[in-house]
Design a protein around this motif. Structure first.
Motif, mmCIF file in Angstrom:
data_model
loop_
_atom_site.group_PDB
_atom_site.id
_atom_site.type_symbol
_atom_site.label_atom_id
_atom_site.label_comp_id
_atom_site.label_asym_id
_atom_site.label_seq_id
_atom_site.Cartn_x
_atom_site.Cartn_y
_atom_site.Cartn_z
ATOM 1 N N GLY A 276 35.358 54.273 43.945
ATOM 2 C CA GLY A 276 35.234 53.367 42.807
ATOM 3 C C GLY A 276 36.486 53.266 41.965
ATOM 4 N N THR A 277 37.586 53.894 42.391
ATOM 5 C CA THR A 277 38.845 53.801 41.655
ATOM 6 C C THR A 277 39.814 52.894 42.411
ATOM 7 N N ALA A 278 40.818 52.437 41.685
ATOM 8 C CA ALA A 278 41.844 51.585 42.286
ATOM 9 C C ALA A 278 43.120 51.734 41.474
ATOM 10 N N ALA A 279 44.247 51.538 42.135
ATOM 11 C CA ALA A 279 45.553 51.504 41.464
ATOM 12 C C ALA A 279 45.938 50.048 41.255
ATOM 13 N N LEU A 280 46.411 49.727 40.057
ATOM 14 C CA LEU A 280 46.857 48.378 39.737
ATOM 15 C C LEU A 280 48.365 48.421 39.544
ATOM 16 N N ILE A 281 49.088 47.794 40.472
ATOM 17 C CA ILE A 281 50.551 47.864 40.508
ATOM 18 C C ILE A 281 51.107 46.507 40.107
ATOM 19 N N ARG A 282 51.985 46.507 39.124
ATOM 20 C CA ARG A 282 52.627 45.272 38.669
ATOM 21 C C ARG A 282 54.017 45.170 39.291
ATOM 22 N N VAL A 283 54.365 43.990 39.787
ATOM 23 C CA VAL A 283 55.682 43.755 40.368
ATOM 24 C C VAL A 283 56.326 42.569 39.651
ATOM 25 N N SER A 284 57.650 42.574 39.615
ATOM 26 C CA SER A 284 58.398 41.493 38.984
ATOM 27 C C SER A 284 58.669 40.387 39.999
ATOM 28 N N VAL A 285 58.613 39.153 39.524
ATOM 29 C CA VAL A 285 58.835 37.965 40.373
ATOM 30 C C VAL A 285 59.911 37.112 39.719
ATOM 31 N N VAL A 303 61.601 35.597 34.534
ATOM 32 C CA VAL A 303 60.845 36.596 35.284
ATOM 33 C C VAL A 303 59.366 36.448 34.968
ATOM 34 N N ALA A 304 58.544 36.495 35.994
ATOM 35 C CA ALA A 304 57.097 36.576 35.855
ATOM 36 C C ALA A 304 56.641 37.876 36.520
ATOM 37 N N THR A 305 55.367 38.158 36.426
ATOM 38 C CA THR A 305 54.828 39.375 37.036
ATOM 39 C C THR A 305 53.616 39.027 37.888
ATOM 40 N N LEU A 306 53.346 39.921 38.826
ATOM 41 C CA LEU A 306 52.207 39.787 39.727
ATOM 42 C C LEU A 306 51.531 41.150 39.811
ATOM 43 N N ASP A 307 50.229 41.180 39.594
ATOM 44 C CA ASP A 307 49.463 42.436 39.638
ATOM 45 C C ASP A 307 48.731 42.537 40.969
ATOM 46 N N ILE A 308 48.883 43.688 41.624
ATOM 47 C CA ILE A 308 48.297 43.907 42.948
ATOM 48 C C ILE A 308 47.356 45.107 42.868
ATOM 49 N N SER A 369 43.976 47.763 23.630
ATOM 50 C CA SER A 369 43.496 46.541 24.277
ATOM 51 C C SER A 369 44.535 45.903 25.184
ATOM 52 N N LEU A 370 45.723 46.527 25.320
ATOM 53 C CA LEU A 370 46.695 46.036 26.280
ATOM 54 C C LEU A 370 46.186 46.290 27.699
ATOM 55 N N PRO A 371 46.564 45.467 28.688
ATOM 56 C CA PRO A 371 46.070 45.667 30.057
ATOM 57 C C PRO A 371 46.406 47.055 30.583
ATOM 58 N N HIS A 372 45.438 47.681 31.245
ATOM 59 C CA HIS A 372 45.645 48.992 31.846
ATOM 60 C C HIS A 372 46.327 48.807 33.206
ATOM 61 N N LEU A 373 47.499 49.411 33.363
ATOM 62 C CA LEU A 373 48.254 49.342 34.607
ATOM 63 C C LEU A 373 48.515 50.758 35.115
ATOM 64 N N SER A 374 48.556 50.901 36.428
ATOM 65 C CA SER A 374 48.931 52.186 37.003
ATOM 66 C C SER A 374 50.433 52.391 36.919
ATOM 67 N N CYS A 375 51.205 51.379 37.328
ATOM 68 C CA CYS A 375 52.660 51.460 37.268
ATOM 69 C C CYS A 375 53.238 50.069 37.476
ATOM 70 N N HIS A 376 54.534 49.963 37.267
ATOM 71 C CA HIS A 376 55.271 48.719 37.454
ATOM 72 C C HIS A 376 56.436 49.039 38.381
ATOM 73 N N THR A 377 56.638 48.243 39.420
ATOM 74 C CA THR A 377 57.703 48.511 40.383
ATOM 75 C C THR A 377 58.597 47.291 40.540
ATOM 76 N N THR A 378 59.842 47.541 40.881
ATOM 77 C CA THR A 378 60.783 46.480 41.222
ATOM 78 C C THR A 378 61.809 47.059 42.188
ATOM 79 N N ASN A 379 62.426 46.198 42.976
ATOM 80 C CA ASN A 379 63.344 46.634 44.024
ATOM 81 C C ASN A 379 64.677 45.915 43.869
ATOM 82 N N ILE A 380 65.777 46.688 43.769
ATOM 83 C CA ILE A 380 67.117 46.127 43.598
ATOM 84 C C ILE A 380 67.791 45.864 44.942
#
Length: 462
Positions: A276-285, A303-308, A369-380
């Protein structure tokens, strides 16, 4: 007796802020410093004078770097400073020479952390900082820009130009451009907007229903009314980037997908791998790729973001393929202009006064009340990609970072080896919890990099 006649209006160019830049102007205070310091190390010795001259030349080629915030009756704008005596004084303050033990990883990390948390006075100084450290064979510097001025893609352009200037190569000047981000969001024809809005509404509701089924896992969070300081961690995964890409391909994804799946799996394991758990990962677009052909801007923030979502129920062996498929689906939504609904309201932020918007952010943090995120990732990507062909002065190492509302991981390939630079808000996340996440991610990646057993063919009936 001096005259009291008013000064004539400034003739220096002015740039209006788009929605991302307006957001940074409003939240920079309550959310902490929004610097983007990049540690750069060169393979060949360069002098302070050479680096200073290259940085100064870059300020002329890219006039947006000379922008300072100027208040208007309701908001801010960027005033591009003329290259006069006053600007030279500000540049002298922005360029510094430091004395750091570069061969000591702990000292380098502390240097990086100080640069990330260094206050920048955007209304009376430059939003760019440069710190040079001499070394007999491998000198280093920190090149930092405030996020209100430029985004990560713009910094890549600046650093590519810096390496070219250090090698005596020509660099083209970039004109000022700060168009709206709407062309990257709206469809090509106005009559397509209702259909795209309906498709965006349906996709958003489907996402909300899916997320409501799961508990989003996070690191242990301390409640705090405001952000204080940001911690930085450097971690080398101990594997070659090409080996990681090969292992990711065998699992049905890319190297970036595998790193994202690694962080999501580490989060789930730290939370006990509970059903019943899940990780919510935000990435930059990068929205530049979605502008109509030939109209994409260059310097600024686009820049926008995408939540996975990565549910715990997804089998361990399928998580790289799952993340890769979700990434492709999300990118397709940008292409089909069905991201119009979550992005379009941000275009109205300019109608809110700065202090009102800052007050809303602080209230949201206080109420959690800010969105709960597990982490935010980006790749250079690879540090070697910054070097032009035949370069004498080569960039061998690069360590980027920036603050975020969630733990942020920046992936980069340094000398062919996979590296991760992490940042976290210290008022919410303890250093030891961040270190535990890094160690668990290393364990997950080690497990996934082991040779996979050969799949035996199913027996065929006689």
């Amino acid at each position: 007796m001096p005259s009291r006649r008013p000064l004539p209006p400034s003739s220096a160019p002015v740039v209006t802020l788009n929605r991302s830049e307006w957001l940074y102007a409003a939240c920079e205070g309550p959310m902490g410093q929004l610097n983007q310091p990049y540690i750069l190390r060169f393979d060949d010795p360069v002098t302070e004078g050479e680096v200073r001259a290259a940085c100064r030349r870059m300020m002329s080629l890219f006039p947006r770097l000379r922008g300072v915030l100027e208040p208007t009756p309701r908001r801010f704008q960027l005033r591009i400073l003329d290259e006069d005596d006053q600007f030279e004084t500000l540049f002298d303050l922005a360029f510094r020479t430091e004395h750091i033990e570069l061969d000591d990883p702990a000292a380098q990390r502390r240097w990086h952390e100080r640069a990330l948390n260094d206050p920048v006075a955007l209304q009376r100084g430059l939003g760019v900082r440069m710190q040079f450290v001499a070394h007999p064979t491998r000198p280093a510097m920190i090149w930092s820009a405030h996020h209100l001025l430029i985004d990560g893609r713009s910094i890549v352009i600046c650093l590519e130009a810096l390496v070219k200037l250090l090698n005596g190569l020509p660099v083209d000047a970039l004109p000022l451009d700060s168009p709206s981000m709407l062309p990257a969001v709206l469809p090509a024809r106005w009559w397509q907007i209702p259909g795209r809005l309906l498709a965006a509404h349906r996709a958003q509701k489907a996402e909300q229903r899916e997320r409501a089924r799961y508990e989003i896992v996070r690191l242990p969070i301390k409640r705090s009314a405001r952000y204080l300081s940001t911690g930085v961690q450097h971690h080398e995964f101990g594997c070659l980037s090409k080996n990681l890409s090969a292992a990711a391909k065998a699992r049905g994804g890319s190297g970036n997908s595998m790193l994202m799946a690694t962080m999501g799996t580490a989060m789930l394991e730290l939370a006990g791998n509970r059903p019943g758990t899940a990780a919510l990962i935000r990435v930059s677009v990068d929205l530049r790729r979605y502008f109509p052909e030939g109209t994409a801007p260059t310097m600024g923030n686009y820049v926008a973001t995408l939540d996975i979502l990565l549910p715990q129920e997804v089998p361990d062996a399928e998580r790289v393929r799952w993340i890769d498929a979700r990434m492709r689906t999300g990118m397709e939504r940008f292409t089909q202009r069905t991201m119009i609904l979550p992005l379009l309201p941000y275009e109205w932020l300019g109608g809110i006064r700065t202090h009102d918007y800052s007050r809303l952010i602080m209230r949201a943090k206080r109420l959690d009340s800010l969105p709960h995120l597990s982490c935010h990732t980006t790749n250079i990507g690879s540090a070697d990609a910054f070097n032009p062909p035949g370069a004498r002065v080569r960039l061998s190492e690069i360590y980027p970072t920036v603050s975020g509302v969630a733990p942020l991981m920046v992936f980069v390939s340094v000398n062919g080896r996979q590296v991760m630079v992490c940042s976290h808000q210290r008022d919410e996340v303890e250093d030891r919890d961040m270190q535990a996440l890094i160690e668990r991610a290393q364990s997950v990646l080690n497990r996934w990099l082991l040779p996979q057993p050969a799949v035996q063919p199913s027996p065929q009936p006689a």
